[in-house]
Design an enzyme around this catalytic site. Sequence first.
Site, PDB file in Angstrom:
ATOM      1  N   ASN A  61     -11.965 -40.735 -22.549  1.00  0.00           N
ATOM      2  CA  ASN A  61     -12.813 -40.743 -21.351  1.00  0.00           C
ATOM      3  C   ASN A  61     -12.079 -41.215 -20.105  1.00  0.00           C
ATOM      4  O   ASN A  61     -12.112 -40.576 -19.055  1.00  0.00           O
ATOM      5  CB  ASN A  61     -14.046 -41.625 -21.579  1.00  0.00           C
ATOM      6  N   LYS A  65     -11.174 -38.828 -16.906  1.00  0.00           N
ATOM      7  CA  LYS A  65     -12.129 -38.939 -15.802  1.00  0.00           C
ATOM      8  C   LYS A  65     -11.721 -39.873 -14.670  1.00  0.00           C
ATOM      9  O   LYS A  65     -12.231 -39.749 -13.553  1.00  0.00           O
ATOM     10  CB  LYS A  65     -13.486 -39.411 -16.336  1.00  0.00           C
ATOM     11  N   SER A 150     -17.386 -52.222 -18.216  1.00  0.00           N
ATOM     12  CA  SER A 150     -18.597 -52.501 -18.977  1.00  0.00           C
ATOM     13  C   SER A 150     -18.256 -53.319 -20.221  1.00  0.00           C
ATOM     14  O   SER A 150     -17.657 -54.383 -20.107  1.00  0.00           O
ATOM     15  CB  SER A 150     -19.296 -51.175 -19.318  1.00  0.00           C
ATOM     16  N   ASP A 194     -26.107 -50.394  -9.898  1.00  0.00           N
ATOM     17  CA  ASP A 194     -25.935 -50.258 -11.349  1.00  0.00           C
ATOM     18  C   ASP A 194     -27.242 -50.635 -12.038  1.00  0.00           C
ATOM     19  O   ASP A 194     -27.722 -51.759 -11.906  1.00  0.00           O
ATOM     20  CB  ASP A 194     -24.804 -51.199 -11.782  1.00  0.00           C
ATOM     21  N   HIS A 228     -22.954 -47.292 -12.495  1.00  0.00           N
ATOM     22  CA  HIS A 228     -22.161 -47.704 -13.657  1.00  0.00           C
ATOM     23  C   HIS A 228     -21.200 -46.612 -14.125  1.00  0.00           C
ATOM     24  O   HIS A 228     -20.513 -46.777 -15.129  1.00  0.00           O
ATOM     25  CB  HIS A 228     -23.136 -48.040 -14.803  1.00  0.00           C
TER      26      HIS A 228
END
Length: 251
Positions: A61, A65, A150, A194, A228
């Site tokens: 990911n 990204k 996160s 968020d 987020h």
Amino acid sequence: MAAALEQLSSSKMFDGFNLRFRHQSATLGCSMTFSIYMPPSPASNIPALYWLSGLTCNDENFIMKSGAQRAAAAHGIALVVPDTSPRGLNIEGESDSYDFGVGAGFYLNATNEKWKNWRMYDYVVKELPKAVSGNFEQLNTSQASIFGHSMGGHGALTIYLKNTDKYKEYDATCLIKKNNNVSTPILIDQGDADKFLAEQQLLPRNFEEACKAVGAPLTLRMQPGYDHSYYFIATFVDDHIAHHAQFLKSA
């Protein structure tokens, strides 16, 4: 003896290469994948910056990204990106919830026997660096830093603090309260739009107050309108790579 790696892919980007590998993890008892971005740097002494991803993510990911490779290439830093949990073990309940089990290793060592394979702390801190250093002689894994998003951002903080002060907890705010010798500055960006912030799942102000109490150097930036997502990550990741680069290059 270096861990045996099976190369899965290689893609050129900003004159460096995104590389993806599979190996058998003795720590987790299963096959694991990880990604590395190798910058177009000198043939030796390249610092390593570990990225820990959030819930539901794997090692691809961030690589696909974030766009972090541009800054990594400019600073001559390798990005090392592990997966977020063991996979393929088929433990009952491992995929019942997005925030528990597969894709949700939380970078800790589980204590319940059923989840004995969930030892992501040991994997990230011990096994993965050995696998990387044993197969990439141009990397200097003693010059290493860690960041994330996160679940991974919190994991990065706990790994940094535990390996500075050797405490056994897995809560960054509790760890910083017991650690009064943190000298390397911490940088946190938090979007104020968020949804997880609004739901009280993220408590950056608690961490900020704990840092103030022990004099730990923290910059907490509340970013207006950001959520987020990876749009948020891509916007600020260059700042974070530059933040780590200044200490990695001076080490």
